[in-house]
Scaffold this motif. Structure first.
Motif, PDB file in Angstrom:
ATOM      1  N   TYR A   1      54.153  35.809  35.975  1.00 43.52           N
ATOM      2  CA  TYR A   1      53.246  36.237  35.599  1.00 43.52           C
ATOM      3  C   TYR A   1      54.062  36.141  33.945  1.00 43.52           C
ATOM      4  CZ  TYR A   1      51.659  38.038  39.594  1.00 43.52           C
ATOM      5  OH  TYR A   1      51.560  38.071  41.396  1.00 43.52           O
TER       6      TYR A   1
ATOM      7  N   GLY B   1      45.200  36.139  48.534  1.00 37.23           N
ATOM      8  CA  GLY B   1      44.223  37.339  47.972  1.00 37.23           C
ATOM      9  C   GLY B   1      43.711  37.586  49.032  1.00 37.23           C
ATOM     10  N   VAL B   2      44.286  39.050  49.303  1.00 36.58           N
ATOM     11  CA  VAL B   2      43.579  39.642  50.700  1.00 36.58           C
ATOM     12  C   VAL B   2      41.984  39.756  50.238  1.00 36.58           C
ATOM     13  CG1 VAL B   2      43.235  41.834  51.902  1.00 36.58           C
ATOM     14  CG2 VAL B   2      45.509  40.887  50.709  1.00 36.58           C
ATOM     15  N   THR B   3      41.824  40.206  48.849  1.00 35.56           N
ATOM     16  CA  THR B   3      40.004  40.283  49.072  1.00 35.56           C
ATOM     17  C   THR B   3      39.456  38.690  49.023  1.00 35.56           C
ATOM     18  OG1 THR B   3      41.070  41.811  46.554  1.00 35.56           O
ATOM     19  CG2 THR B   3      38.617  40.782  47.066  1.00 35.56           C
TER      20      THR B   3
ATOM     21  N   LEU C   1      48.073  32.017  45.151  1.00 35.99           N
ATOM     22  CA  LEU C   1      48.020  33.879  45.817  1.00 35.99           C
ATOM     23  C   LEU C   1      46.859  34.159  47.137  1.00 35.99           C
ATOM     24  CD1 LEU C   1      48.078  36.563  45.770  1.00 35.99           C
ATOM     25  CD2 LEU C   1      50.476  36.068  44.885  1.00 35.99           C
TER      26      LEU C   1
ATOM     27  N   ARG D   1      52.571  40.180  53.490  1.00 34.62           N
ATOM     28  CA  ARG D   1      52.805  38.963  51.506  1.00 34.62           C
ATOM     29  C   ARG D   1      53.547  39.804  51.202  1.00 34.62           C
ATOM     30  NH1 ARG D   1      47.537  38.994  48.027  1.00 34.62           N
ATOM     31  NH2 ARG D   1      48.501  41.202  47.481  1.00 34.62           N
TER      32      ARG D   1
ATOM     33  N   THR E   1      45.128  36.621  36.967  1.00 36.22           N
ATOM     34  CA  THR E   1      46.222  37.332  37.944  1.00 36.22           C
ATOM     35  C   THR E   1      44.189  37.173  39.364  1.00 36.22           C
ATOM     36  OG1 THR E   1      45.565  39.262  37.759  1.00 36.22           O
ATOM     37  CG2 THR E   1      47.559  37.437  36.563  1.00 36.22           C
TER      38      THR E   1
ATOM     39  N   LYS F   1      53.755  37.274  44.839  1.00 39.83           N
ATOM     40  CA  LYS F   1      53.639  38.349  43.105  1.00 39.83           C
ATOM     41  C   LYS F   1      55.059  38.592  42.843  1.00 39.83           C
ATOM     42  CE  LYS F   1      49.344  40.439  44.784  1.00 39.83           C
ATOM     43  NZ  LYS F   1      48.691  40.024  43.647  1.00 39.83           N
TER      44      LYS F   1
ATOM     45  N   GLU G   1      42.824  29.297  40.120  1.00 41.66           N
ATOM     46  CA  GLU G   1      43.325  30.619  39.702  1.00 41.66           C
ATOM     47  C   GLU G   1      42.400  31.189  39.043  1.00 41.66           C
ATOM     48  OE1 GLU G   1      45.322  33.318  42.216  1.00 41.66           O
ATOM     49  OE2 GLU G   1      47.337  32.606  42.215  1.00 41.66           O
TER      50      GLU G   1
ATOM     51  N   GLY H   1      39.775  39.916  43.912  1.00 36.50           N
ATOM     52  CA  GLY H   1      41.110  40.072  43.369  1.00 36.50           C
ATOM     53  C   GLY H   1      41.062  42.300  43.843  1.00 36.50           C
ATOM     54  N   THR H   2      42.289  42.484  44.081  1.00 36.20           N
ATOM     55  CA  THR H   2      42.065  44.083  44.324  1.00 36.20           C
ATOM     56  C   THR H   2      41.134  44.949  43.481  1.00 36.20           C
ATOM     57  OG1 THR H   2      43.695  44.087  45.793  1.00 36.20           O
ATOM     58  CG2 THR H   2      43.188  46.391  45.166  1.00 36.20           C
TER      59      THR H   2
END
Ligand SMILES: *Cc1c(COP(=O)(O)O)cnc(C)c1O
Length: 357
Positions: free
Chosen positions: A202, A259-261, A257, A95, A236, A197, A233, A302-303
């Motif tokens: 942001y 997301g890995v999660t 985004l 990513r 974040t 990212k 979303e 999210g992480t």
């Protein structure tokens, strides 16, 4: 590429936080960082783990003016017997290179990235918290360092990784959040950089979240830029809804985004036989489901928090409760599953854990 290591004298190292329950998020950093520099024509050079410290930047450094600044967010976890794990680090590396490509920044060699990351985490392993749910947060960052004004891709860059212990997100159990649907601002538009990212995303989100917080909400729920109709979303994090028996999240497509999660939630839910859809979801559909009782759960992913239950939504000055403001069953089950995979407390059917010690 050989990674050089310069260590801080043991007696000059920082005192580690004594009370892991008071760590919070993103305030404490360790003694070392990983750095590597890029110059056009030379590629990436001088990978090094060295003492954590200030950066030397020319005031004209282009990251400070034109926003070529990208980052990642991941964690290292300590298992019950002292094992150390990363969670799907190759996804963050991939990513980061997607973000780099979109912002005309140079790609990183995934092997050097991962090796630098491992060496840094191993050197700082005593900083990884022991308490359940706490972890070592990892922040890889790339900035344009060329000293020049004028909008064009820079010819020099710095890549660095800093790490720091962070506390458990739910030390007292889940507390469902209240979210505010914003219509006058957007975070991302088709053709833009919403899937990266990149720092500017942001900065662009701050005003709407300040507004939501002032009104007493935890986060902003972002709608699509074109129709201001479909959910995208939350804050974040990625967003999920359970309507009847269907787990729904908006599709990736450039404005969200990846997301890995988010991906982990989708894969686990599919493996459990849950009906899973990545499809556009309008506020209209959500409100209708809320009114007829078919809206069962909602959560952000999210992480930082894994999943964060949503208990209430405010839209056009009306409040809508979800599951009577309580955490949903699937939300809780997904949280437990991912947490236990990350900490090595259950088998890892997808091969997501990378044990580094
Ligand atoms: C980082 C981030 C996410 C979550 O991504 P994870 O890989 O799951 O941590 C979602 N949305 C935005 C805007 C993000 O910056």
């Amino acid at each position: 590429m050989e990674i050089s290591i310069v260590q801080v004298d043991p007696e000059k190292r920082k005192a580690k936080p004594k009370d892991e329950s008071k760590l919070g998020f993103g305030r404490v950093f360790t003694d070392h960082m990983f750095t590597m520099t890029y110059h056009a024509g030379q590629g990436w050079r001088d990978p090094a783990v060295r003492p954590y410290g200030d950066l030397h930047l020319d005031p004209a450094a282009m990251c400070l003016h034109y926003g070529q600044l990208i980052f990642e967010g991941m964690k290292a976890y300590r298992g019950k017997n002292g094992e150390i794990y990363l969670f799907r680090p190759e996804e963050n590396i991939r990513r980061m290179n997607e973000s780099a490509k979109r912002l005309c920044m140079p790609a990183l060699d995934p092997e050097v990235f991962l090796e630098g990351l491992k060496q840094l985490v191993m050197l700082e392993k005593d900083w990884i918290p022991k308490s359940s749910g706490a972890s070592l947060y990892i922040r890889p960052t790339m900035i344009a360092t060329e000293a020049a004004l004028g909008v064009h891709p820079a010819d020099s860059y710095l890549f660095y990784i800093i790490v720091g212990p962070v506390g458990a997100y739910y030390p007292e159990g889940f507390s469902p959040t209240k979210i505010y649907v914003v219509e006058e601002y957007i975070r991302s538009a088709p053709g833009g950089i919403g899937y990266c990212k990149a720092a500017g995303n942001y900065a662009a989100s701050l005003m709407a979240s300040a507004m939501a917080i002032e009104k007493g909400y935890t986060q902003v729920l972002w709608l699509d830029a074109v129709n201001r109709k479909y959910v995208e979303e939350v804050g974040t994090s990625n967003i999920f809804f359970v309507i009847d028996d269907e787990l729904i999240t908006p599709p990736l497509g450039g404005t969200i985004l990846p997301g890995v999660t988010r991906d982990s939630v989708l894969r686990i839910a599919r493996a459990w036989g849950v009906k899973v859809s990545e499809r556009p979801l309008s506020m209209e559909e959500i409100l209708a489901a809320c009114q007829d009782g078919s809206l069962r759960e909602s959560f952000a992913s999210g992480t930082a928090a894994i999943v964060s239950p949503i208990g209430q939504i405010c839209y056009r000055n009306r409040e809508y409760a979800i599951n009577e403001g309580r955490t949903g069953k699937l939300t809780e089950r997904l949280y437990e599953e991912i947490l236990r995979i990350q900490y090595g407390e259950k088998e890892d059917p997808f091969g997501w854990r990378l044990r580094i010690a």
